[in-house]
Design a protein around this motif. Structure first.
Motif, PDB file in Angstrom:
ATOM      1  N   ASN A   1       0.882  -1.264   0.036  1.00 35.80           N
ATOM      2  CA  ASN A   1       0.051  -0.009  -0.095  1.00 35.80           C
ATOM      3  C   ASN A   1       0.952   1.308  -0.068  1.00 35.80           C
ATOM      4  OD1 ASN A   1       0.618   0.939   2.932  1.00 35.80           O
ATOM      5  ND2 ASN A   1      -0.402  -0.858   3.351  1.00 35.80           N
ATOM      6  N   PRO A   2       0.226   2.366  -0.424  1.00 38.98           N
ATOM      7  CA  PRO A   2       0.997   3.751  -0.516  1.00 38.98           C
ATOM      8  C   PRO A   2       1.707   4.037   0.737  1.00 38.98           C
ATOM      9  CG  PRO A   2      -1.010   3.933  -1.526  1.00 38.98           C
ATOM     10  CD  PRO A   2      -1.367   2.578  -0.743  1.00 38.98           C
ATOM     11  N   GLU A   3       1.027   3.831   1.908  1.00 40.30           N
ATOM     12  CA  GLU A   3       1.503   4.119   3.210  1.00 40.30           C
ATOM     13  C   GLU A   3       2.909   3.674   3.293  1.00 40.30           C
ATOM     14  OE1 GLU A   3       0.342   4.921   7.909  1.00 40.30           O
ATOM     15  OE2 GLU A   3      -0.927   3.812   6.602  1.00 40.30           O
ATOM     16  N   ALA A   4       2.813   2.441   3.228  1.00 42.55           N
ATOM     17  CA  ALA A   4       4.090   1.733   3.424  1.00 42.55           C
ATOM     18  C   ALA A   4       5.084   1.929   2.315  1.00 42.55           C
ATOM     19  CB  ALA A   4       4.085   0.138   3.395  1.00 42.55           C
ATOM     20  N   THR A   5       4.872   2.026   1.337  1.00 39.71           N
ATOM     21  CA  THR A   5       5.850   2.326   0.035  1.00 39.71           C
ATOM     22  C   THR A   5       6.416   3.748   0.340  1.00 39.71           C
ATOM     23  OG1 THR A   5       4.604   1.040  -1.456  1.00 39.71           O
ATOM     24  CG2 THR A   5       5.881   2.369  -2.603  1.00 39.71           C
ATOM     25  N   GLY A   6       5.756   4.845   0.724  1.00 42.22           N
ATOM     26  CA  GLY A   6       6.044   6.058   0.840  1.00 42.22           C
ATOM     27  C   GLY A   6       5.986   6.940  -0.479  1.00 42.22           C
ATOM     28  N   VAL A   7       6.540   8.018  -0.523  1.00 39.51           N
ATOM     29  CA  VAL A   7       6.429   8.952  -1.905  1.00 39.51           C
ATOM     30  C   VAL A   7       7.608   9.105  -2.715  1.00 39.51           C
ATOM     31  CG1 VAL A   7       6.165  11.332  -2.779  1.00 39.51           C
ATOM     32  CG2 VAL A   7       5.041  10.622  -0.377  1.00 39.51           C
ATOM     33  N   ILE A   8       7.313   8.921  -4.031  1.00 43.38           N
ATOM     34  CA  ILE A   8       8.568   8.870  -4.994  1.00 43.38           C
ATOM     35  C   ILE A   8       8.587  10.414  -5.638  1.00 43.38           C
ATOM     36  CG2 ILE A   8       9.311   7.951  -7.232  1.00 43.38           C
ATOM     37  CD1 ILE A   8       9.356   5.936  -5.155  1.00 43.38           C
ATOM     38  N   LYS A   9       9.618  11.151  -4.870  1.00 44.87           N
ATOM     39  CA  LYS A   9       9.650  12.557  -5.490  1.00 44.87           C
ATOM     40  C   LYS A   9      10.821  12.570  -6.363  1.00 44.87           C
ATOM     41  CE  LYS A   9       8.094  14.256  -0.972  1.00 44.87           C
ATOM     42  NZ  LYS A   9       8.522  15.212   0.233  1.00 44.87           N
ATOM     43  N   GLY A  10      10.664  13.868  -7.226  1.00 47.89           N
ATOM     44  CA  GLY A  10      11.568  13.988  -8.222  1.00 47.89           C
ATOM     45  C   GLY A  10      11.109  15.076  -9.028  1.00 47.89           C
ATOM     46  N   LYS A  11      11.971  16.247  -9.604  1.00 48.48           N
ATOM     47  CA  LYS A  11      11.447  17.301 -10.341  1.00 48.48           C
ATOM     48  C   LYS A  11      11.335  16.782 -11.758  1.00 48.48           C
ATOM     49  CE  LYS A  11      13.548  21.031  -7.431  1.00 48.48           C
ATOM     50  NZ  LYS A  11      14.232  22.188  -7.459  1.00 48.48           N
ATOM     51  N   SER A  12      12.173  15.632 -12.180  1.00 48.30           N
ATOM     52  CA  SER A  12      12.199  15.281 -13.566  1.00 48.30           C
ATOM     53  C   SER A  12      11.785  13.619 -13.381  1.00 48.30           C
ATOM     54  CB  SER A  12      13.274  15.282 -14.307  1.00 48.30           C
ATOM     55  OG  SER A  12      14.470  14.374 -13.466  1.00 48.30           O
ATOM     56  N   ALA A  13      11.100  13.322 -14.697  1.00 49.77           N
ATOM     57  CA  ALA A  13      10.777  11.877 -14.854  1.00 49.77           C
ATOM     58  C   ALA A  13      12.303  10.875 -14.419  1.00 49.77           C
ATOM     59  CB  ALA A  13      10.386  11.549 -16.285  1.00 49.77           C
ATOM     60  N   TYR A  14      13.113  11.312 -15.097  1.00 49.13           N
ATOM     61  CA  TYR A  14      14.704  10.776 -15.027  1.00 49.13           C
ATOM     62  C   TYR A  14      14.844  10.447 -13.306  1.00 49.13           C
ATOM     63  CZ  TYR A  14      19.445   9.460 -15.021  1.00 49.13           C
ATOM     64  OH  TYR A  14      20.671   8.925 -14.716  1.00 49.13           O
ATOM     65  N   GLU A  15      14.612  11.625 -12.558  1.00 44.73           N
ATOM     66  CA  GLU A  15      14.939  11.533 -11.065  1.00 44.73           C
ATOM     67  C   GLU A  15      13.933  10.684 -10.452  1.00 44.73           C
ATOM     68  OE1 GLU A  15      15.437  14.713  -7.349  1.00 44.73           O
ATOM     69  OE2 GLU A  15      15.012  15.546  -9.687  1.00 44.73           O
ATOM     70  N   ARG A  16      12.867  10.686 -10.821  1.00 40.62           N
ATOM     71  CA  ARG A  16      11.648   9.902 -10.124  1.00 40.62           C
ATOM     72  C   ARG A  16      11.886   8.241 -10.542  1.00 40.62           C
ATOM     73  NH1 ARG A  16       8.634  14.173 -11.961  1.00 40.62           N
ATOM     74  NH2 ARG A  16       7.845  12.853 -13.735  1.00 40.62           N
ATOM     75  N   ALA A  17      12.352   8.498 -11.722  1.00 42.49           N
ATOM     76  CA  ALA A  17      12.719   6.747 -12.275  1.00 42.49           C
ATOM     77  C   ALA A  17      13.739   6.198 -11.229  1.00 42.49           C
ATOM     78  CB  ALA A  17      12.939   6.666 -13.527  1.00 42.49           C
ATOM     79  N   ALA A  18      14.908   7.076 -10.995  1.00 41.67           N
ATOM     80  CA  ALA A  18      15.983   6.435 -10.304  1.00 41.67           C
ATOM     81  C   ALA A  18      15.445   6.320  -8.885  1.00 41.67           C
ATOM     82  CB  ALA A  18      17.023   7.635 -10.381  1.00 41.67           C
ATOM     83  N   LYS A  19      14.824   6.873  -8.356  1.00 47.35           N
ATOM     84  CA  LYS A  19      14.099   6.679  -6.999  1.00 47.35           C
ATOM     85  C   LYS A  19      13.320   5.476  -6.897  1.00 47.35           C
ATOM     86  CE  LYS A  19      14.920  11.373  -5.058  1.00 47.35           C
ATOM     87  NZ  LYS A  19      14.393  12.616  -4.726  1.00 47.35           N
ATOM     88  N   ALA A  20      12.546   5.324  -8.019  1.00 48.46           N
ATOM     89  CA  ALA A  20      11.654   4.313  -8.144  1.00 48.46           C
ATOM     90  C   ALA A  20      12.474   2.759  -8.066  1.00 48.46           C
ATOM     91  CB  ALA A  20      10.464   4.452  -9.188  1.00 48.46           C
ATOM     92  N   GLY A  21      13.671   2.909  -9.035  1.00 47.16           N
ATOM     93  CA  GLY A  21      14.573   1.632  -9.003  1.00 47.16           C
ATOM     94  C   GLY A  21      14.926   1.416  -7.706  1.00 47.16           C
ATOM     95  N   ALA A  22      15.609   2.502  -6.844  1.00 47.82           N
ATOM     96  CA  ALA A  22      16.108   2.049  -5.788  1.00 47.82           C
ATOM     97  C   ALA A  22      14.889   1.615  -4.750  1.00 47.82           C
ATOM     98  CB  ALA A  22      16.466   3.355  -5.121  1.00 47.82           C
ATOM     99  N   LYS A  23      13.749   2.235  -4.938  1.00 50.08           N
ATOM    100  CA  LYS A  23      12.789   1.753  -3.931  1.00 50.08           C
ATOM    101  C   LYS A  23      12.336   0.112  -4.376  1.00 50.08           C
ATOM    102  CE  LYS A  23      10.307   3.763  -1.614  1.00 50.08           C
ATOM    103  NZ  LYS A  23      10.493   4.268  -0.024  1.00 50.08           N
ATOM    104  N   ALA A  24      12.262  -0.225  -5.716  1.00 50.68           N
ATOM    105  CA  ALA A  24      12.004  -1.187  -6.113  1.00 50.68           C
ATOM    106  C   ALA A  24      13.171  -2.461  -5.552  1.00 50.68           C
ATOM    107  CB  ALA A  24      12.147  -1.542  -7.597  1.00 50.68           C
ATOM    108  N   SER A  25      14.361  -2.205  -5.560  1.00 52.95           N
ATOM    109  CA  SER A  25      15.356  -3.096  -4.879  1.00 52.95           C
ATOM    110  C   SER A  25      15.342  -3.169  -3.675  1.00 52.95           C
ATOM    111  CB  SER A  25      16.718  -2.420  -5.349  1.00 52.95           C
ATOM    112  OG  SER A  25      16.813  -2.395  -6.792  1.00 52.95           O
ATOM    113  N   LYS A  26      14.800  -2.058  -2.883  1.00 54.61           N
ATOM    114  CA  LYS A  26      14.700  -2.181  -1.465  1.00 54.61           C
ATOM    115  C   LYS A  26      13.573  -3.133  -0.950  1.00 54.61           C
ATOM    116  CE  LYS A  26      14.306   0.717   2.748  1.00 54.61           C
ATOM    117  NZ  LYS A  26      14.166   2.242   3.006  1.00 54.61           N
ATOM    118  N   LEU A  27      12.392  -3.074  -1.698  1.00 52.13           N
ATOM    119  CA  LEU A  27      11.115  -3.843  -1.484  1.00 52.13           C
ATOM    120  C   LEU A  27      11.154  -4.990  -2.048  1.00 52.13           C
ATOM    121  CD1 LEU A  27       8.654  -0.662  -1.734  1.00 52.13           C
ATOM    122  CD2 LEU A  27       9.733  -1.741   0.514  1.00 52.13           C
TER     123      LEU A  27
END
Length: 258
Positions: free
Chosen positions: A76-102
């Protein structure tokens, strides 16, 4: 007593800030939507949107799990947290890190902006390479369609009926894509192709903008099924929507070299 209080607080906080790794055969994490723009909506409104999206999407995944017997976990969103970033590239990098972590195969996220009483949500999703090493041609960041437009009833109020309808449509599309990817990963390319086509039906879309990713997935599935003419048509459709869509040209080149 102080130690007991701290432990109680810590026990409540840990599951949110340090969620355990997902253990399903197919794992999807739905994040909180990032609030952007000068006319920001409230965090509560953005959270409501992510919760509505999550609820609709999870219902679809629960149905898929019952149909196939595959263990599908949706965080769920509460457990996943927010993926922040000013650009699609920055958000993608953080989403990739989140995917690996979870240990998530897919992370669903997006941005929310306001223009007057119009709220726009741009959905994005990330396919993690470390968990989908057999489908390298599909991994990375994708935007699913043009922004979803929702009329708000005021600075702090959303039209609930409109919210449910618009987010429900896009969550349905993403659920079909997720089902198709699951079949694609299992090399059931013909069945995956049909689901990608179903997700691309006009009833889910107001226009063609943003549908290039669906043509890409359909083209890849058709190519894997040795339906090169259909694959070429799909890739060309993707390029017609966005003539700068590099993945479409890569797919088209692959067809020509078959």
């Amino acid at each position: 007593a102080i130690f007991s209080l701290l432990w109680t607080v810590r026990s409540d906080v840990l599951p949110i800030f340090f969620p355990p790794k997902m253990t399903g055969l197919w794992n999807v994490a739905v994040a909180r939507f990032d609030v952007q723009g000068e006319e920001n909506i409230s965090r509560a409104q953005a959270n409501l949107m992510s919760d509505v999206f999550y609820g609709s999407f999870k219902d679809e995944m629960d149905e898929l799990s019952k149909e196939t017997g595959i263990s599908i976990e949706v965080l769920n969103p509460e457990a996943t947290g927010v993926i922040k970033g000013k650009s699609a590239y920055e958000r993608a990098a953080k989403a990739g890190a989140k995917a690996s972590k979870l240990n998530a195969h897919i992370v669903i996220y997006g941005t929310v902006t306001r223009q007057g009483q119009i709220i726009k949500f741009l959905p994005e999703f990330y396919l993690d390479q470390s968990n989908l090493y057999e489908v390298e041609e599909l991994v990375g960041q994708h935007t699913l369609g043009d922004p979803i437009t929702i009329q708000s009833a005021g600075q702090e109020n959303l039209n609930q009926l409109n919210l449910n309808r618009e987010l429900g449509r896009r969550s349905k599309v993403l659920a079909l894509v997720t089902k198709g990817l699951n079949l694609y990963l299992g090399q059931a390319y013909d069945d995956a192709l049909e689901l990608f086509k179903e997700a691309n039906q006009d009833k889910y879309w107001k226009n063609s903008t943003g549908r290039e990713v669906l043509y890409l997935f359909a083209g890849n599935a058709a190519s894997k099924s040795s339906l090169q003419d259909e694959a070429e048509e799909a890739y060309r459709s993707a390029i017609e929507i966005d003539d700068g869509y590099g993945r479409g040209y890569v797919g088209l080149g692959h067809v020509y070299f078959q």
